[in-house]
Enzyme design. Structure first.
Site, PDB file in Angstrom:
ATOM      1  CG  PHE A 143      96.841  77.492  31.736  1.00 46.52           C
ATOM      2  CD1 PHE A 143      95.614  78.112  31.901  1.00 46.52           C
ATOM      3  CD2 PHE A 143      97.340  77.326  30.461  1.00 46.52           C
ATOM      4  CE1 PHE A 143      94.890  78.552  30.795  1.00 46.52           C
ATOM      5  CE2 PHE A 143      96.627  77.770  29.350  1.00 46.52           C
ATOM      6  CZ  PHE A 143      95.399  78.374  29.515  1.00 46.52           C
ATOM      7  CB  THR A 158      93.128  86.229  34.273  1.00 48.38           C
ATOM      8  OG1 THR A 158      94.207  87.152  34.025  1.00 48.38           O
ATOM      9  CG2 THR A 158      93.738  84.881  34.542  1.00 48.38           C
ATOM     10  CE  LYS A 215      80.390  90.093  27.138  1.00 48.95           C
ATOM     11  NZ  LYS A 215      80.022  91.278  26.355  1.00 48.95           N
ATOM     12  CD  GLN A 262      89.929  83.422  34.609  1.00 43.67           C
ATOM     13  OE1 GLN A 262      90.229  82.757  33.613  1.00 43.67           O
ATOM     14  NE2 GLN A 262      90.776  83.630  35.581  1.00 43.67           N
ATOM     15  CE  LYS A 299      85.278  84.659  49.666  1.00 40.71           C
ATOM     16  NZ  LYS A 299      84.437  83.534  50.155  1.00 40.71           N
ATOM     17  N   GLY A 342      90.166  82.161  39.119  1.00 40.01           N
ATOM     18  CA  GLY A 342      90.936  81.452  38.104  1.00 40.01           C
ATOM     19  C   GLY A 342      91.009  79.956  38.334  1.00 40.01           C
ATOM     20  CD  GLU A 343      94.743  78.813  40.852  1.00 40.87           C
ATOM     21  OE1 GLU A 343      94.592  79.779  41.624  1.00 40.87           O
ATOM     22  OE2 GLU A 343      95.797  78.200  40.705  1.00 40.87           O
TER      23      GLU A 343
END
Ligand code: FES
Ligand code: FES
Lengths: 739, 153
Positions: A242, A469, A634, A639, A702, A705-706
């Protein structure tokens, strides 16, 4: 096409390894003759080590050495030797460099022993006398001394636009707020750990917990004056990071130092407590002054951030850039100042800056929407921005309106009574809130290699990381899709400095950067294969053009007539029994320069607040995401769900509490530092809206993760206001703040 | 130091360690069974969960001296080849992200299902509550436990 892999919901290719215990993390490479290092942490926050007595530890049978600033070998200690790819401007911390203590729990000695238990016992015998100096760890007390750094690590605040002060003064509606976000620690479940394996020829193989092996390799080479060729860094699995693994942490330095001195292999793993002794999300206070017309149309935004940093490095993140991305407004002034404290330098933590900044912005806008008497979704539609005003560039794509629409519909937003405290169920006040958010969709330079062996098996590689991820899986899909191969014929390798270069695994740019490189490498293999297919005797593709064929099901065939086909293995026979090998360096296309690439999200939340106890339960979250083309629904959903869980932690639980008498984060374990647990998680739904983007990168995808985290905490806080009528402006919203 | 005979995953082991050494470190460092993880060392996260005589136990606070004569099962001993119904369900639902907490999650879930083959949603939540997952896979953990319950023989 039957064989299409991109867009297919695929289980992780490394899923089995993760349910059988086969997946090995850094500390688990128990090489023969391994020794164990245990770190001694400073008991004070600032001062000097007057003396350090290691004799008792050294007297223990099995303790091999105790490394301190007094006996560490003399290396080159220049700042630049310790800067890594994610260093903020300043002078990086150098372990065991000097007797000076710069922060609490600074590593001051490493006890190395034949067993872990002996090393730990030895560490308890090291006696340290300190000269304690006065220290500043009190954020509030130092906020007025905040300064503008000479150089920003993040994007420097853009120049003011329009006449923000005047527009604010003239605005019919005005609102001024102050929001505070606490320090938070990453706390991946896996500890930071390094195993430095001493090879016979004096070279090192290092297993490290890191979000990019190249960074560790370069750091070791610089700090120890070694050639990169002498250090191989491997990191096949990372137990969460992270952001904590963006910079090489001190256990790496200590393990390598000990291995070189002892000419033995050394493992150093931190304890959970020590996981609170390096980077964290910085405590940040934000002041906003927003003006709007009667109907809620924005006239002026001023957004000032004051964020914690250390006294030795100027860490900054993009906290105040979000108004310019998320709201149309002609008069804007944004600033970011730093509060220097005697703590370790903060460090990027999942959606650094976005989590903090979008929280304050979205809660303030909710306050303003109430003031204007406008529904929060309508308010955002009214102030919808078609471009990134900070850079004055249009978005490469932006389906945020569709996120509002689909999210609101799924949630049932139209049934909301805007009046706070208007919905109740027994003791529980029910609140509905929403927020939106954005995150950068950057592409970086990356390299990848593809090797197609004569039996038709493809191996693709790049020195990136998979921190949970889904990198292994997504890259395998991209490669398989490009060459029309079944997934089981494709292997993706990562986490090894012997592989082609890759950027750090962070910033939600891995799919777009490494994915583009993987695609480019496979595209080259494709061209070669096509030429070989034309050379096959009586090839039905002899007169075909490259643009006319497609690669599916292990075959190259004419798009117009699938019966005209050559199998890949047949084509490979023309290569004289050799593999096809292609390596490419990919970089963003020039046209990207004219656009601002972002992912967007809209989140709708329901909370239930116990009126008597003040406890908050997040009963429902719906997040609609515009993230370009989704490579794997999936892993993408996982995520986003993970981001939503983090949002719950940010809103309600997480806080590293500084004890200003000791200068130390006092809740430094999982007992007192609260993270979301199973009982905190209820109904959560993820929607991916369709978004086509030909500009963002060759895949049109794109990173995800965030984006999942940024809009969740403000939506929760806004829902709590709707439930209770109380506006809490300091995170986390614990029950004492609601009673 | 003292010699302890341990029964782990159907095999016998002998280790020479201090009596108060946590079972977790004996497994990980002495025996190389690294499936059980260290996450906190204070019985707060569940990453180190193993079965001791069929019960889910936090091996980070379980002294090796208490483990001799007990039947210990770790993730490595759950099945030969990842075919235990809980492992299959985990793989099918794609629970894992980083995977670090999952051995502990799976061992907790297995102990639950051994005792209570058809748990209610609430029973699942109660049983799984002490296992932290920083990646936030909780949603799928629930789905996978429920799915595993349908696969149990
Ligand atoms: S390591 Fe045992 S419960 Fe956390
Ligand atoms: S899967 Fe990463 S901690 Fe649970």
């Amino acid at each position: 096409m039957k064989n299409e892999q991109i867009g297919k919901a695929t289980s992780r290719v490394d899923g089995r390894a993760k349910v059988t215990g086969e997946a090995k993390y850094a500390a688990e490479f128990n090489v023969p003759d391994l020794t164990y290092g245990f770190v001694v942490s400073s008991a004070i926050a600032r001062g000097k080590i007057k003396s350090i007595d290691t004799s008792k530890a050294l007297a223990v049978n099995g303790v091999l050495q105790v490394f301190t600033h007094e006996n560490r070998p003399g290396y080159v200690w220049g700042d630049e030797k310790y800067q890594d790819k994610d260093s903020p401007p300043g002078s990086p911390f150098r372990p065991l460099y000097q007797s000076e203590i710069q922060f609490s729990m600074q590593p001051i000695a490493l006890v190395v022993a034949e067993t872990f238990e002996l090393a730990r016992y030895g560490a308890s015998l090291v006696e340290v006398a300190y000269k304690q100096d006065a220290f500043d760890t009190n954020f509030e007390a130092n906020i007025e001394k905040a300064y503008v750094p000479e150089k920003y690590k993040s994007t420097p605040p853009p120049d003011p636009r329009g006449k923000p002060e005047k527009a604010f003064a003239d605005a019919a509606l005005q609102i001024e707020t102050e929001y505070t976000h606490p320090s938070e620690h990453h706390n991946p479940m896996e500890m930071h750990a390094s195993v430095a394996v001493w090879e016979k020829d004096g070279k090192l193989t290092v297993y490290d917990k890191i979000q990019g092996v190249d960074n560790s390799q370069q750091y070791i080479a610089n700090a120890f004056g070694m050639d990169k060729e002498e250090v191989r860094v491997i990191s096949p699995f990372v137990g969460g990071a992270f952001g904590s693994g963006l910079r090489p942490q001190y256990q790496l330095f200590l393990a390598v130092l000990a291995a070189r001195e002892l000419k033995r292999s050394v493992k150093v793993m931190l304890t959970r407590q020590q996981m609170f002794s390096f980077g964290h999300r910085p405590k940040t206070t934000q002041r906003l002054a927003v003006g709007a017309a009667e109907d809620g149309k924005l006239e002026a935004i001023q957004h000032d951030a004051f964020a914690e940093t250390s006294k030795f490095e100027d860490y900054s993140e993009n906290v105040i850039t979000w108004p310019g991305v998320l709201y149309k407004c002609d008069n804007m002034k944004l600033s970011h100042k730093l509060v220097g404290l005697d703590v370790y330098t903060p460090l990027d933590m999942r959606a650094p800056g976005g989590t903090t900044g979008i929280f304050a912005l979205e809660c303030t806008m909710d306050e303003l929407a109430y003031k204007a008497g406008v529904d929060p979704v309508e308010f955002r539609l009214k102030n919808y921005s078609e471009k990134d005003q900070n850079q004055d560039k249009p978005f490469s794509s932006k389906e945020l309106k569709e996120c509002y629409r689909q999210g609101a519909e799924k949630f049932g937003w139209s049934k909301r009574n805007p009046e706070p405290r208007s919905m109740k169920e027994g003791h529980n006040l029910i609140g509905w809130g929403m927020a939106h958010g954005a995150w950068e969709a950057t592409q970086k330079e990356a390299s990848a290699k593809a090797v197609l062996s004569p039996d038709g098996k493809l191996t693709v590689s790049s020195a990136t990381a998979d921190i949970g991820t889904g990198t292994y899986t997504v890259m395998t899909q991209i490669a398989a899709d490009t060459l029309g191969l079944p997934l089981q014929d494709v292997t993706f390798l990562l986490g090894d400095t012997s592989l082609p270069k890759s950027p750090l695994e962070g910033g939600s740019w891995t799919v777009s950067s490494v994915g583009s490189a993987v695609k480019a490498a496979c595209d080259k293999v494709r061209e070669k294969l096509f030429k070989l297919a034309q050379q096959v005797e009586n090839s039905p593709l002899k007169d075909a053009k490259f643009e006319e064929v497609r690669f599916t099901d292990g075959k190259i065939s004419l798009q117009q007539d699938a019966s005209k086909a050559v199998t890949i293995t047949a084509a490979l026979k023309q290569n004289g029994g050799e593999s096809i090998e292609e390596q490419v360096d990919s970089k963003p296309a020039d046209k990207q320069d004219n656009y601002a690439p972002y992912t967007h999200a809209a989140t709708f939340v329901e909370v239930k607040v116990d009126e008597d106890l003040g406890t908050v339960k997040v009963t429902r979250i719906v997040s609609a995401i515009a993230g370009g083309r989704v490579i794997n629904p999936k892993t993408a959903r996982s995520q986003i769900l993970g981001g939503m869980v983090w949002g719950i932690g940010v809103a309600l639980e997480e806080e590293a509490v500084m004890d200003n008498n000791l200068g130390r984060f006092m809740n430094h374990d999982l007992d007192k530092y609260h993270v979301p647990v199973n009982a905190d998680v209820h109904d959560m739904e993820v929607i991916f809206v369709e978004e086509k983007d030909d500009i963002v990168n060759p895949l049109g995808a794109k990173g995800l993760g965030e984006i999942g985290i940024v809009s969740v905490a403000p939506a929760i806080v806004n829902a709590i206001f709707h439930a209770t009528g109380k506006r809490v402006r300091e995170l986390p919203v614990t029950l004492d703040k609601l009673l | 130091m003292a010699i302890y005979k341990l029964q782990i995953n159907g095999r016998s082991y002998e280790v020479d360690v201090e009596p108060d050494t946590p079972l977790l470190w004996v497994l990980r460092d002495n025996l190389g069974l690294v499936g059980a993880k260290y996450g906190c060392g204070i019985a707060q996260c569940g990453a180190c969960t193993v079965h001791v005589n069929g019960n889910a136990m936090r091996s980070c606070v379980y002294p090796v001296s208490a483990a001799s004569n007990a039947k210990i099962t770790t993730i490595e001993g759950l099945s030969e080849d990842g075919s235990h119904p809980v492992q299959l369900a985990w793989d099918e639902v794609d629970v894992a992200q980083c995977g670090y907490c999952q051995a502990g999650q799976i061992m907790t879930a297995t102990a639950l299902l051994n005792k209570n083959p058809k748990p209610s949603a609430e029973e699942i939540d109660n049983a799984m509550n002490g296992n932290i997952c920083r990646c936030g896979t909780y949603h799928r953990i629930r789905e996978a436990v429920a799915l595993a319950a349908t696969k149990q023989k």
